[in-house]
Scaffold this active site. Structure first.
Site, mmCIF file in Angstrom:
data_model
loop_
_atom_site.group_PDB
_atom_site.id
_atom_site.type_symbol
_atom_site.label_atom_id
_atom_site.label_comp_id
_atom_site.label_asym_id
_atom_site.label_seq_id
_atom_site.Cartn_x
_atom_site.Cartn_y
_atom_site.Cartn_z
ATOM 1 N N ASN A 9 50.098 30.875 83.083
ATOM 2 C CA ASN A 9 50.116 31.750 81.948
ATOM 3 C C ASN A 9 48.990 31.619 81.023
ATOM 4 O O ASN A 9 47.793 30.757 80.532
ATOM 5 C CB ASN A 9 51.094 31.747 81.324
ATOM 6 C CG ASN A 9 51.690 33.026 79.718
ATOM 7 O OD1 ASN A 9 49.934 33.031 79.161
ATOM 8 N ND2 ASN A 9 52.447 32.735 79.173
ATOM 9 N N HIS A 12 46.763 32.301 75.880
ATOM 10 C CA HIS A 12 45.596 31.469 75.037
ATOM 11 C C HIS A 12 44.268 32.175 75.772
ATOM 12 O O HIS A 12 43.783 31.821 74.527
ATOM 13 C CB HIS A 12 46.343 30.060 74.846
ATOM 14 C CG HIS A 12 47.753 30.639 73.904
ATOM 15 N ND1 HIS A 12 48.174 31.270 73.412
ATOM 16 C CD2 HIS A 12 48.862 30.499 74.707
ATOM 17 C CE1 HIS A 12 49.036 31.892 72.745
ATOM 18 N NE2 HIS A 12 49.850 30.926 73.734
ATOM 19 N N ARG A 20 37.471 36.396 67.626
ATOM 20 C CA ARG A 20 36.054 36.784 67.141
ATOM 21 C C ARG A 20 36.152 38.349 67.921
ATOM 22 O O ARG A 20 34.969 38.911 67.118
ATOM 23 C CB ARG A 20 34.661 35.960 68.240
ATOM 24 C CG ARG A 20 34.258 34.630 67.299
ATOM 25 C CD ARG A 20 33.989 35.462 66.591
ATOM 26 N NE ARG A 20 33.397 33.715 65.390
ATOM 27 C CZ ARG A 20 32.374 33.126 65.556
ATOM 28 N NH1 ARG A 20 31.620 33.816 66.759
ATOM 29 N NH2 ARG A 20 32.160 31.676 64.942
ATOM 30 N N HIS A 45 51.793 37.855 78.900
ATOM 31 C CA HIS A 45 52.531 38.284 78.063
ATOM 32 C C HIS A 45 52.418 39.540 76.681
ATOM 33 O O HIS A 45 51.694 38.921 76.214
ATOM 34 C CB HIS A 45 52.953 36.757 76.795
ATOM 35 C CG HIS A 45 54.514 37.580 76.049
ATOM 36 N ND1 HIS A 45 55.048 36.474 74.829
ATOM 37 C CD2 HIS A 45 55.190 38.916 76.258
ATOM 38 C CE1 HIS A 45 56.194 37.750 74.603
ATOM 39 N NE2 HIS A 45 56.081 38.744 75.470
ATOM 40 N N ARG A 47 52.280 41.475 73.522
ATOM 41 C CA ARG A 47 53.652 41.140 72.866
ATOM 42 C C ARG A 47 53.298 42.701 72.193
ATOM 43 O O ARG A 47 52.458 43.640 71.793
ATOM 44 C CB ARG A 47 52.906 39.720 71.402
ATOM 45 C CG ARG A 47 53.674 38.639 72.239
ATOM 46 C CD ARG A 47 53.590 37.736 71.722
ATOM 47 N NE ARG A 47 54.217 37.456 70.590
ATOM 48 C CZ ARG A 47 55.520 36.719 70.404
ATOM 49 N NH1 ARG A 47 55.213 35.938 71.076
ATOM 50 N NH2 ARG A 47 56.112 36.908 69.723
ATOM 51 N N ARG A 51 48.940 40.399 69.557
ATOM 52 C CA ARG A 51 48.173 38.633 69.016
ATOM 53 C C ARG A 51 47.250 38.335 70.170
ATOM 54 O O ARG A 51 46.077 37.677 70.017
ATOM 55 C CB ARG A 51 49.264 38.028 67.899
ATOM 56 C CG ARG A 51 50.186 37.107 69.517
ATOM 57 C CD ARG A 51 50.912 36.375 68.256
ATOM 58 N NE ARG A 51 51.953 36.978 67.823
ATOM 59 C CZ ARG A 51 52.997 36.751 67.792
ATOM 60 N NH1 ARG A 51 53.047 35.400 67.863
ATOM 61 N NH2 ARG A 51 54.011 36.577 66.818
ATOM 62 N N GLU A 72 55.029 39.932 81.253
ATOM 63 C CA GLU A 72 56.073 39.258 80.299
ATOM 64 C C GLU A 72 56.251 40.267 79.601
ATOM 65 O O GLU A 72 54.736 40.672 78.835
ATOM 66 C CB GLU A 72 55.438 37.836 79.597
ATOM 67 C CG GLU A 72 56.292 36.940 80.073
ATOM 68 C CD GLU A 72 56.166 35.487 79.613
ATOM 69 O OE1 GLU A 72 55.932 35.442 78.280
ATOM 70 O OE2 GLU A 72 55.961 33.853 80.054
ATOM 71 N N THR A 102 55.876 31.771 68.905
ATOM 72 C CA THR A 102 55.881 31.496 70.053
ATOM 73 C C THR A 102 57.043 32.012 71.255
ATOM 74 O O THR A 102 58.159 32.137 69.946
ATOM 75 C CB THR A 102 55.310 30.112 71.346
ATOM 76 O OG1 THR A 102 55.369 30.598 72.436
ATOM 77 C CG2 THR A 102 55.839 29.536 70.213
ATOM 78 N N THR A 103 57.416 32.677 71.997
ATOM 79 C CA THR A 103 59.374 32.903 72.760
ATOM 80 C C THR A 103 60.037 31.596 72.188
ATOM 81 O O THR A 103 59.422 30.367 72.979
ATOM 82 C CB THR A 103 58.861 33.295 74.012
ATOM 83 O OG1 THR A 103 58.024 33.712 74.262
ATOM 84 C CG2 THR A 103 60.387 33.734 74.344
ATOM 85 N N GLU A 153 64.211 32.228 84.543
ATOM 86 C CA GLU A 153 63.002 31.866 83.932
ATOM 87 C C GLU A 153 64.194 30.472 83.314
ATOM 88 O O GLU A 153 64.684 31.305 81.970
ATOM 89 C CB GLU A 153 62.572 32.132 83.904
ATOM 90 C CG GLU A 153 61.318 30.663 83.401
ATOM 91 C CD GLU A 153 60.175 31.742 83.015
ATOM 92 O OE1 GLU A 153 59.119 32.066 83.907
ATOM 93 O OE2 GLU A 153 59.043 30.993 82.348
ATOM 94 N N HIS A 193 57.926 26.516 79.485
ATOM 95 C CA HIS A 193 57.077 26.800 78.062
ATOM 96 C C HIS A 193 57.050 25.365 77.669
ATOM 97 O O HIS A 193 58.191 24.658 77.699
ATOM 98 C CB HIS A 193 58.442 27.434 77.272
ATOM 99 C CG HIS A 193 57.999 27.863 75.819
ATOM 100 N ND1 HIS A 193 57.544 27.066 75.191
ATOM 101 C CD2 HIS A 193 58.383 29.121 76.082
ATOM 102 C CE1 HIS A 193 57.217 28.028 74.219
ATOM 103 N NE2 HIS A 193 57.630 29.193 74.653
ATOM 104 N N GLY A 215 51.045 27.440 80.118
ATOM 105 C CA GLY A 215 50.121 27.875 79.938
ATOM 106 C C GLY A 215 49.473 27.332 78.208
ATOM 107 O O GLY A 215 48.360 26.596 79.269
ATOM 108 N N HIS A 216 49.622 27.400 77.345
ATOM 109 C CA HIS A 216 49.630 27.043 76.411
ATOM 110 C C HIS A 216 48.787 24.968 76.486
ATOM 111 O O HIS A 216 47.432 25.729 76.190
ATOM 112 C CB HIS A 216 50.285 26.192 75.204
ATOM 113 C CG HIS A 216 49.708 26.336 73.691
ATOM 114 N ND1 HIS A 216 50.172 25.243 73.533
ATOM 115 C CD2 HIS A 216 48.892 26.634 72.324
ATOM 116 C CE1 HIS A 216 49.169 24.582 72.592
ATOM 117 N NE2 HIS A 216 48.104 26.304 71.883
#
Ligand code: PXP
Length: 246
Positions: A9, A12, A20, A45, A47, A51, A72, A102-103, A153, A193, A215-216
């Site tokens: 993912n 981020h 920036r 994702h 959103r 964001r 997503e 987050t989700t 998932e 997640h 991801g994160h």
């Protein structure tokens, strides 16, 4: 041994880019690095509040990726039309609240199957595989099957967040049971997640899970893996420039 797919993912990378407002770091470049490093797919994702990932990111990822894109999305008309325009390999329907960081939980498929069925049908009708992001709860799995999802998932957040070993063990058991039930129902089972180097092992060992989306943690860890060479390169560029005029 059956290969366990890794979906990376890249949301981020876009979060840092957006800090920036320019074009660096580019999520597509990150996706290419992920592919070269062994990722089997890329997850992004889009959103509602944009964001992190932008519409333009999705356009570029859908056009240029050579590995599957897992898009997503919230179950909204706007996101459905974007999915239908790009036809990603798969769409993962997730709950989305503006105020969340987050989700935060899984979809309530059992409680909102009438609405969700329309999105599942529309996506599948366009040849897009449909995944539903749910808690490891047999009711949700049954409902996912009933509305025609291809994939579930399982949300691993509670497992990853559990601090006490007993609680973590219980959450893992819930995931293991749900993954076995998914197979019984004929649903492909993914999970994700909050997974880290420390928590991935026991989930990766569950044989009926075929894909993990992460991801994160990876993007955070990449800062530490990449900061040293990035600083050294800048140091060298500065020193070379000074030496050239000395
Ligand atoms: N799977 C789903 C459905 C998600 O919404 C997310 C977070 O966007 C992930 C996996 C990846 O979670 P994390 O970024 O915590 O690894």
């Amino acid at each position: 041994m059956k290969h366990l797919r890794l979906g990376v993912n890249i949301d981020h990378v876009a979060t840092i880019r957006n800090a920036r407002g320019g074009v660096h770091p580019d999520p597509l470049r990150a996706a290419r690095i992920a592919e070269a490093a062994g990722a089997d797919g890329i997850t992004a994702h889009l959103r509602e509040d944009r964001r992190h990932i932008s519409d333009a990111d999705i356009t570029r990822l859908a056009r240029e990726l050579t590995i599957p894109l897992n898009f997503e999305m919230a179950a909204t008309e706007e996101m459905l039309s974007i999915a239908l325009a790009h036809k990603p390999h798969a769409s993962c329907l997730v709950p989305e609240k503006r105020e969340e960081r987050t989700t935060e939980g899984g979809l309530d498929v059992a409680g909102s199957h009438n609405t969700l069925r329309y999105y599942v049908d529309s996506l599948k009708g366009a040849g897009i595989r449909v995944s539903l992001f749910i808690e490891a709860d047999p009711r949700q799995l049954e409902a996912a099957k009933a509305i025609g999802a291809d994939i579930v998932e399982l949300h691993t957040g509670a497992y990853c967040d559990a601090e006490a070993a007993a609680a973590r063990g219980q959450e893992l058991e819930r995931i293991r049971k749900a993954a076995a039930f998914a197979e019984e129902l004929g649903l492909e089972c993914h999970a994700g997640h909050g997974l880290t180097f420390g928590t991935v092992g026991p989930v990766a060992a569950i044989p009926t899970i075929v894909e993990l989306n992460i991801g994160h943690f990876l993007i955070g860890e990449a800062i530490f893996a990449g900061l040293d060479p990035a600083i050294r390169k800048m140091r060298n560029l500065m020193d070379d420039a000074r030496q050239a005029v000395a």
